[in-house]
Design a protein around this motif. Structure first.
Motif, mmCIF file in Angstrom:
data_model
loop_
_atom_site.group_PDB
_atom_site.id
_atom_site.type_symbol
_atom_site.label_atom_id
_atom_site.label_comp_id
_atom_site.label_asym_id
_atom_site.label_seq_id
_atom_site.Cartn_x
_atom_site.Cartn_y
_atom_site.Cartn_z
ATOM 1 N N VAL A 103 3.469 20.296 0.298
ATOM 2 C CA VAL A 103 2.254 19.526 0.611
ATOM 3 C C VAL A 103 1.491 20.284 1.697
ATOM 4 O O VAL A 103 1.971 20.427 2.819
ATOM 5 C CB VAL A 103 2.608 18.109 1.093
ATOM 6 C CG1 VAL A 103 1.336 17.354 1.465
ATOM 7 C CG2 VAL A 103 3.394 17.361 0.033
ATOM 8 N N LEU A 104 0.321 20.782 1.360
ATOM 9 C CA LEU A 104 -0.475 21.590 2.281
ATOM 10 C C LEU A 104 -1.633 20.749 2.806
ATOM 11 O O LEU A 104 -2.523 20.364 2.053
ATOM 12 C CB LEU A 104 -0.992 22.840 1.570
ATOM 13 C CG LEU A 104 0.084 23.719 0.906
ATOM 14 C CD1 LEU A 104 -0.561 24.893 0.192
ATOM 15 C CD2 LEU A 104 1.087 24.193 1.933
ATOM 16 N N LEU A 105 -1.590 20.440 4.087
ATOM 17 C CA LEU A 105 -2.623 19.618 4.714
ATOM 18 C C LEU A 105 -3.596 20.497 5.485
ATOM 19 O O LEU A 105 -3.182 21.451 6.143
ATOM 20 C CB LEU A 105 -1.991 18.600 5.663
ATOM 21 C CG LEU A 105 -1.082 17.556 5.017
ATOM 22 C CD1 LEU A 105 -0.431 16.694 6.098
ATOM 23 C CD2 LEU A 105 -1.856 16.685 4.040
ATOM 24 N N PRO A 106 -4.882 20.176 5.434
ATOM 25 C CA PRO A 106 -5.868 20.966 6.186
ATOM 26 C C PRO A 106 -5.704 20.740 7.687
ATOM 27 O O PRO A 106 -5.184 19.704 8.128
ATOM 28 C CB PRO A 106 -7.211 20.413 5.691
ATOM 29 C CG PRO A 106 -6.905 19.016 5.256
ATOM 30 C CD PRO A 106 -5.515 19.058 4.700
ATOM 31 N N SER A 107 -6.138 21.702 8.467
ATOM 32 C CA SER A 107 -6.066 21.556 9.921
ATOM 33 C C SER A 107 -7.271 20.803 10.475
ATOM 34 O O SER A 107 -7.240 20.324 11.598
ATOM 35 C CB SER A 107 -5.964 22.935 10.585
ATOM 36 O OG SER A 107 -7.058 23.747 10.206
ATOM 37 N N GLY A 108 -8.341 20.701 9.695
ATOM 38 C CA GLY A 108 -9.535 19.987 10.131
ATOM 39 C C GLY A 108 -9.384 18.483 9.998
ATOM 40 O O GLY A 108 -8.411 17.989 9.425
ATOM 41 N N PRO A 109 -10.338 17.702 10.517
ATOM 42 C CA PRO A 109 -10.255 16.242 10.471
ATOM 43 C C PRO A 109 -10.471 15.694 9.066
ATOM 44 O O PRO A 109 -11.080 16.340 8.219
ATOM 45 C CB PRO A 109 -11.381 15.791 11.412
ATOM 46 C CG PRO A 109 -12.359 16.922 11.397
ATOM 47 C CD PRO A 109 -11.543 18.160 11.238
ATOM 48 N N GLY A 110 -9.947 14.492 8.850
ATOM 49 C CA GLY A 110 -10.114 13.835 7.566
ATOM 50 C C GLY A 110 -8.930 14.038 6.651
ATOM 51 O O GLY A 110 -9.103 14.307 5.449
ATOM 52 N N LEU A 111 -7.697 13.923 7.185
ATOM 53 C CA LEU A 111 -6.516 14.026 6.341
ATOM 54 C C LEU A 111 -6.496 12.877 5.330
ATOM 55 O O LEU A 111 -7.049 11.804 5.587
ATOM 56 C CB LEU A 111 -5.241 13.952 7.192
ATOM 57 C CG LEU A 111 -4.966 15.103 8.155
ATOM 58 C CD1 LEU A 111 -3.676 14.829 8.927
ATOM 59 C CD2 LEU A 111 -4.878 16.424 7.424
#
Length: 398
Positions: A210-218
């Motif tokens: 599961v690859l989550l972005p580092s920017g806001p809005g997970l």
């Protein structure tokens, strides 16, 4: 003046002439038991107590007026005691003689460009702090806390879907007992290694990772919650209006699942955040979310605002996601905010919206209505399902 000398695993023979002279001319030598055993000196030897940090001012005061030399591992200014002493005493009070850092040695052994390698320390930090840095094809060097760290890193990599990642552990790097062991996180055995070790990781993801972005809005699914969650679209807008800068402190008041404080921390390692939540079950959930999402440093205060806010460090920004209608909550937040600080409050009920409208009329700022609709199945078709509208008040203290 305090002299700080970096010592490698190669001990006395690896020190430069200047470093050897500094050690031999010292009247007081301070360091760990291992470091003190590596050097030749007739000075009074003082072993760091545990915990070390609170003891530093007292030790230096005790030996004021004498030639003091502090021993450090490798480069004293790289996650070392030299940085701590510079903060406490000021750079002008120090003479620093560095040794080659373990990072430079490891990159030399591996053939990795130092500038393309991310370096992290797990000394005094939970292993979950590594989660943010685990990304496909990334190279990491991790300074271990002890001999159990490599096995815990391997477990975290497997849990995150990075079992194929290549791990190389260096023990006593640069010393006569230097030893290297390699393998994948998937096959790594749990037995401990030498306490003085460094872990190199070449991150390799499985298709299931599961690859989550580092920017806001997970995605909302990234958080464990009971419904008390600032939804993804509103969360992204809220983080934007909070306007975070490096090094700043956020109060997340009425934190719910902790999503705002967690995302505040995920985008910059120098930021700090305090989540204030009165419900114990939710507070436990916040702690789990923070660890899972790679920011175990999120500070948690279990208590009800405004009483729970007393004595907290001055914030640069405050988000009020719950408790807007609570007696004295906005008053306490507004009073605590430093000049130039930002306050953002969200409301979903008419009662809380009325409170924000009153504050807007009193101190200014901006009021914004955020309305989001998501496409969902309706029978055999797809239609728009509106979410509850959110009224957001944003104000900057002059």
């Amino acid at each position: 003046m305090v002299t700080v000398v970096g010592v490698g695993a190669d001990g006395w023979r690896g020190l430069s002439v200047a470093a050897q002279v500094a050690v031999r001319s010292a009247e007081v030598l301070i360091g760990s038991a291992r470091q003190l055993a590596l050097v030749e000196s007739d000075a009074t030897k003082v072993t760091w107590p545990s915990p070390m940090l609170p003891a530093i001012p007292g030790l230096l005061e005790e030996h004021a007026g004498r030639r003091v030399c502090v021993l450090a591992s490798g480069d004293p200014m790289f996650f070392g005691v030299g940085s701590t002493l510079a903060r406490l005493l000021g750079p002008q009070a120090l003479t620093v003689i560095p040794h080659v850092s373990s990072v430079s040695l490891a990159c030399a052994r591996l053939g990795w460009p130092v500038e393309e390698t991310e370096v992290l320390s797990l000394v005094g930090r939970p292993v979950e702090a590594l989660r943010l840095s685990v990304r496909p094809e990334r190279r990491l060097l991790v300074l271990s806390a002890d001999g159990t760290t490599p096995a815990r890193i391997a477990e975290l990599l497997r849990d995150q879907g990075f079992g194929p990642s290549r791990m190389t552990v260096f023990e006593e790097l640069g010393g006569p007992g230097e030893y290297r062991r390699s393998g994948t996180a998937l096959s790594w055995r749990p037995e401990p290694v030498g306490a003085l070790n460094l872990v190199a990781v070449e991150c390799r993801a499985t298709p299931a990772a599961v690859l989550l972005p580092s920017g806001p809005g997970l995605p909302d699914s990234a958080f464990e919650h009971d419904g008390q969650l600032t939804k993804r679209e509103v969360r992204a807008v809220t983080l934007a209006t909070l306007a975070p800068l490096p090094g700043e402190l956020l109060w997340d008041v009425g934190a719910g699942s902790g999503s705002i404080g967690i995302e505040w921390l995920r985008t910059d390692p120098t930021r700090r955040a305090i989540a204030v939540e009165p419900v114990a079950e939710r507070a436990e959930r916040i702690t789990r979310n923070a660890k899972t999402l790679g920011v175990p440093g999120l500070q948690l205060v279990v208590g009800k605002a405004p009483e729970a806010l007393a004595g907290l460090p001055t914030p640069d920004a405050i988000f009020v996601g719950g408790g807007v209608t609570g007696d004295g909550v906005l008053e306490a937040c507004w009073s605590a905010l430093r000049p130039g600080g930002r306050l953002v409050a969200n409301a979903v009920t008419l009662d809380s919206e009325a409170v924000l409208a009153e504050w807007h009329g009193s101190v200014g700022g901006t009021l914004t209505r955020i309305e989001i609709s998501r496409a969902t199945p309706i029978g055999g078709f797809t239609g728009w399902r509106p979410m509850m509208p959110v009224t957001q008040w944003v104000v900057k203290r002059s």
